[in-house]
Design an enzyme around this catalytic site. Structure first.
Site, PDB file in Angstrom:
ATOM      1  CB  CYS A  59     -16.657  14.084  -3.711  1.00 12.25           C
ATOM      2  SG  CYS A  59     -15.577  15.346  -2.988  1.00 12.25           S
ATOM      3  CG  HIS A  80     -17.367  11.818  -0.748  1.00 14.38           C
ATOM      4  ND1 HIS A  80     -15.900  11.616  -1.025  1.00 14.38           N
ATOM      5  CD2 HIS A  80     -17.604  12.776  -0.512  1.00 14.38           C
ATOM      6  CE1 HIS A  80     -15.513  12.931  -0.889  1.00 14.38           C
ATOM      7  NE2 HIS A  80     -16.202  13.744  -0.471  1.00 14.38           N
ATOM      8  CG  ASN A 113     -13.410  15.196   1.007  1.00 13.27           C
ATOM      9  OD1 ASN A 113     -12.935  14.485   0.079  1.00 13.27           O
ATOM     10  ND2 ASN A 113     -14.390  15.919   1.027  1.00 13.27           N
TER      11      ASN A 113
END
Length: 345
Positions: free
Chosen positions: A118, A260, A290
Site C-alpha cells: 500500500c 492511503h 482499499n
C-alpha cells in the site's frame, strides 16, 4: 531554483463491476452496517474473469498521459521512464511495467515494478522523482495498480469487505522546485520485523523451496488487523510530521492530506495525531475500498475532479503497507485536470 520533478498529469481507472455491501452480505456472514461502522466502505470494484493488473494500469496510464497533454505538450512522445507500483503483477516474472509501456506505445523506455504494497505509489513516486532530478529522465509515468481480489479468500468477510481493484497514475516532468506541482520532499521508511502482519505466505521462493505444497489458506492474503491499525496510524502521522518539518510547513499551512485509503477510522486517527480538521482529510474509500498501490492516486483523481483539491493547496501524501513500509510526499497542487473516463470520440 533547483531541478525538481513536477506533477503534470493525473488519471484513474476502475473495473466495470462494482460490488456493494449488500451484495457481499448476500454471500457472507456480514451486513452493510457491520462493514460501514468498521471500515467506512460502501462499495468496491473487482476485475472480470480474464482481466489483470496490467489492463487497469494501461487504462490509468493512458488517461494520465491524456491529462498531461491537456496541460501542454505531447506527453506520450516525451515519456522516457515507466514505474509501476504493484503487489499483484500479471506474472511472478517478468515485471508488469515493460508490458504496460509497450501497450501504451512508449517504445523501448526503461520500465520496472516497485513492490511496497500500500506504500507502493509513494515509493514509486520517490524513485521516479529521483531519476528526474538526477537528470537521467525528463518525463516519467508512475502508476499504482493492484487487483487484490485475486488474493482474497472467498470466504473471508473481513478482507473481501476491505479490498477493491483499481489503478491510478501520474505523469512527472522535469521542472523547477518553485513551480506548482513540484515534489518538494519525501520521507520513507520500513520495518521488516513486521513482515508477517500483512502477507501472502505461499507462492514465493521460501515456500516453493520448501518442497512442500502450500499449507491450507496460505495462498490467500492475511492481515493482523489490530497491530496493523496501530502501526498505520503511528507511522503515517509520524512520517507526515517529519516531512512537514523538512519542507518547512506547519500543520496550519496544510490544506489537504491524502493518505492511503485503508480504513476511515485510520484516516481520522492520523488526522487527530496531526491536529487536523476532518475537512482537511481526503476520503474516497467509501466509493472504491482499499485499492492498495492505486489508493493514493485514485484519491487524488477523485479529489481533483470533485473540486476538493484546487490549485495552490498545500498537500501531503502518505501511505502505509506491508513490509512494513511507509512514506510521505509533499507538493503544492498544480492546475491540472484529472482524467478518469474515456476520451470523447
Amino acid at each position: 531554483m533547483s531541478r525538481a520533478a513536477v506533477l503534470c498529469g493525473l488519471g484513474g481507472a476502475l473495473p466495470a463491476t462494482a460490488v456493494t455491501n449488500e451484495e457481499l452480505a448476500a454471500q457472507l456472514d456480514t451486513t452493510d452496517r457491520w462493514i460501514r461502522t468498521r471500515t467506512g466502505i460502501g462499495r468496491r470494484y473487482v476485475i472480470a474473469p480474464g482481466e489483470a493488473t496490467s489492463d487497469l494500469a494501461v487504462t490509468a496510464g493512458g488517461r494520465a498521459l491524456e491529462s498531461a497533454c491537456r496541460t501542454g505538450g505531447d506527453a506520450a512522445a516525451e515519456v522516457d521512464l515507466v514505474v509501476v507500483a504493484t503487489s499483484t503483477p500479471d506474472r511472478p516474472c517478468p515485471a508488469t511495467a515493460p508490458g504496460v509501456a509497450h501497450r501504451l506505445g512508449l517504445g523501448k523506455v526503461p520500465a520496472f515494478d516497485v513492490a511496497a504494497v500500500c506504500t507502493g505509489f509513494v515509493y514509486a513516486l520517490a524513485t521516479a522523482a529521483s531519476v528526474i532530478t538526477a537528470g537521467v529522465a525528463r518525463r516519467a509515468l508512475v502508476i499504482g495498480a493492484d487487483t487484490f481480489s485475486t488474493l482474497l479468500d472467498p470466504a473471508d468477510r473481513t478482507t473481501r469487505a476491505i479490498f477493491g481493484d483499481g489503478a491510478g497514475a501520474v505523469v512527472l516532468r522535469a521542472g523547477e522546485s518553485d513551480e506548482p506541482g513540484a515534489l518538494l520532499g519525501f520521507d520513507l521508511g520500513s520495518d521488516g520485523g513486521g513482515a508477517d502482519l500483512i502477507t501472502v505466505r505461499a507462492g514465493g521462493s521460501r515456500q516453493r523451496a520448501s518442497g512442500r505444497p502450500p499449507a491450507e489458506g496460505d495462498q490467500w492474503f492475511a492481515m493482523e488487523g489490530r497491530p496493523v491499525f496501530t502501526e498505520a496510524v503511528i507511522n503515517m502521522s509520524e512520517s507526515s510530521q517529519r516531512l512537514l518539518d523538512r519542507v518547512g510547513w506547519t500543520t496550519g499551512q496544510l490544506d489537504k492530506i491524502v493518505a492511503h485509503q485503508a480504513n476511515v477510522r485510520i484516516l481520522h486517527a492520523v488526522g487527530e495525531q496531526l491536529g487536523l480538521e476532518e475537512k482537511q482529510i481526503v476520503v474516497n474509500l467509501d466509493r472504491v475500498g482499499n485499492t492498495v498501490a492505486a489508493s493514493i492516486p485514485l484519491a487524488l483523481a477523485d479529489a481533483a475532479t470533485d473540486g476538493e483539491l484546487v490549485p495552490g493547496h498545500h498537500v501531503v501524501l502518505t501511505g502505509f503497507g506491508g513490509g512494513l513500509t511507509w512514506g510521505s510526499a509533499a507538493l503544492v497542487w498544480p492546475d491540472i485536470e484529472a482524467v478518469t473516463e474515456p476520451a470523447a470520440p
